[in-house]
Write a protein that holds these residues in place. Structure first.
Motif, PDB file in Angstrom:
ATOM      1  N   GLU A  16     -67.279  13.201  -6.576  1.00 12.40           N
ATOM      2  CA  GLU A  16     -67.413  12.655  -7.943  1.00 12.40           C
ATOM      3  C   GLU A  16     -66.543  11.405  -8.081  1.00 12.40           C
ATOM      4  OE1 GLU A  16     -70.296  14.605  -8.387  1.00 12.40           O
ATOM      5  OE2 GLU A  16     -69.685  13.327 -10.090  1.00 12.40           O
ATOM      6  N   LYS A  17     -65.303  11.506  -7.595  1.00 12.23           N
ATOM      7  CA  LYS A  17     -64.385  10.358  -7.697  1.00 12.23           C
ATOM      8  C   LYS A  17     -64.913   9.174  -6.874  1.00 12.23           C
ATOM      9  CE  LYS A  17     -60.041  12.689  -8.807  1.00 12.23           C
ATOM     10  NZ  LYS A  17     -59.112  13.544  -8.023  1.00 12.23           N
ATOM     11  N   LYS A  46     -67.969   8.481  -6.224  1.00 11.91           N
ATOM     12  CA  LYS A  46     -69.141   7.897  -6.903  1.00 11.91           C
ATOM     13  C   LYS A  46     -68.694   6.989  -8.062  1.00 11.91           C
ATOM     14  CE  LYS A  46     -72.582  11.446  -5.771  1.00 11.91           C
ATOM     15  NZ  LYS A  46     -73.121  12.780  -6.199  1.00 11.91           N
ATOM     16  N   GLU A  47     -67.555   7.329  -8.663  1.00 14.35           N
ATOM     17  CA  GLU A  47     -67.029   6.491  -9.763  1.00 14.35           C
ATOM     18  C   GLU A  47     -66.421   5.200  -9.203  1.00 14.35           C
ATOM     19  OE1 GLU A  47     -65.758  10.599 -12.003  1.00 14.35           O
ATOM     20  OE2 GLU A  47     -64.191   9.132 -11.415  1.00 14.35           O
ATOM     21  N   ASP A  48     -66.065   5.215  -7.922  1.00 17.34           N
ATOM     22  CA  ASP A  48     -65.412   4.063  -7.287  1.00 17.34           C
ATOM     23  C   ASP A  48     -66.475   3.032  -6.891  1.00 17.34           C
ATOM     24  OD1 ASP A  48     -62.593   3.442  -5.717  1.00 17.34           O
ATOM     25  OD2 ASP A  48     -64.338   2.680  -4.611  1.00 17.34           O
TER      26      ASP A  48
END
Ligand code: 6CS
Length: 353
Positions: free
Chosen positions: A295-296, A298-300
């Motif tokens: 998830e992290k 994908k946010e990056d």
């Protein structure tokens, strides 16, 4: 100068080990022989706070202190506090510490057969298959475990920290993309050979230096499970994240044989029960940590590339000779890989039904 420094470092490590060993074992042996006495276990691992090994060690602390109403206590030492991963293995061998999590990526020189865990594309791209194999394998929990016991170490469980990913500043989806790439790897000989085989230039930087080496282009890329990549902030200094499933990160929970066999039977049993409980719990934990890390990621703004099965096959093809290199390590190594290849195939067939 360097030789003098190494000499002093060596003397320092030996002195520390002897002092810690002399005060710890005698006290424990004397108390262990009087059932019900207080025991404090030093449990060292290789990772940072909140990483998978740290969650595992602290879960073990919670479980065993609860089971014994605090009679058996656990002091957890995060990666680096008691030296490098190789120092931890040596401290466990001398009995300076009682428990440790030590990765086969570092034990290749001490236990050459443990390099089985470093062969790319040997394990399945299905985690449930790998979970079954790690728990039931005779090759690992029998033949390989014997090699640990030959040097005074008892391996409780080989367990999973997640699939390995590549990160780099260029896209790597075909073997030619790997040519000349400075890939950071753990220092085990077989890992180095497998990256040389892929055309890369393997660099065995200490884990604590990966971020800086990536930031300063001392290395171009590295391999690790996703939680470790995200928790280490490697996404900040890399442009591409390759979901390759080329390998799984496995590690092993170990204890010092003399220490463990010196304990009262009741305490041995309690410790084994607690380790079994935590081991079962750890599979779901590492999956949760991988999902959180994804998830992290994908946010990056890093570009995430999932290799196709054709692209994986090209790398797998190139990696096959590494299995022979491993088999040449010793007769035991040959027996271990032949048995494990069979066990993985059977587990894949069982779970495919
Ligand atoms: O790459 C490394 O060296 C580190 N990676 C993990 C997932 N655990 C500890 C190890 O030192």
């Amino acid at each position: 100068m360097f030789r003098k420094k190494r000499f002093y470092l060596f003397v320092f490590t030996v002195v520390i080990s002897v002092v810690l060993a002399s005060c710890s074992n005698d006290r424990i042996r004397s108390e262990a022989s009087t059932d019900g006495e207080e025991i404090t276990l030093k449990f060292a691992h290789e990772e940072g706070q909140g990483d998978v090994q740290d969650l595992y060690a602290n879960k073990f602390k919670e479980v065993i202190e609860e089971k014994t109403n605090g009679r058996i206590k656990v002091d957890v030492y995060t990666g680096g506090t008691l030296g490098t991963s190789i120092d931890i293995l040596h401290s466990l061998q001398t009995g300076a510490i009682e428990l440790a999590i030590t990765s086969p990526g570092f034990s290749g020189d001490v236990i050459p057969e443990s390099q089985i865990m470093s062969i790319p594309f040997l394990f399945s791209d299905n985690l449930e298959v790998n979970k079954k194999v790690l728990q039931e394998s005779e090759a690992l929990n029998g033949l390989l475990a014997d090699k640990y016991e030959e040097i005074g170490i008892i391996p409780f469980h080989f367990w999973l920290e997640g699939f390995m990913y590549w990160t780099a500043n260029q896209e790597i989806t075909a073997p030619e993309d790997m040519n000349g790439t400075k890939m950071r790897t753990m220092p085990t000989n077989l890992i180095i050979r497998s990256y040389e085989h892929l055309g890369a230039t393997p660099t065995t930087t200490d884990s604590g230096e990966i971020y800086t080496m990536l930031q300063t282009n001392g290395i171009d890329g590295q391999e690790n499970p996703l939680f470790y990549i995200v928790n280490g902030n490697f996404l900040e200094v890399q442009d591409y994240l390759m979901d390759t499933k080329h390998h799984i990160y496995t590690t092993v929970t170990v204890t010092n044989q003399e220490f463990f066999e010196g304990l009262a039977k009741e305490d041995q049993q309690i410790i084994e029960e607690a380790i079994d409980e935590v081991n079962d719990w750890s599979f779901d934990m590492q999956e949760e940590e991988a999902e959180k890390a994804l998830e992290k990621a994908k946010e990056d703004d890093i570009e995430i590339i999932e290799l196709t099965s054709e692209q994986r096959e090209a790398f797998e093809e190139l990696s096959l000779p590494i299995r022979e290199v491993y088999g040449e390590e010793s007769n035991d190594a040959k027996a271990i890989i032949e048995m494990l290849e069979k066990e993985i195939k059977e587990a894949e067939a069982d779970l495919a039904e």
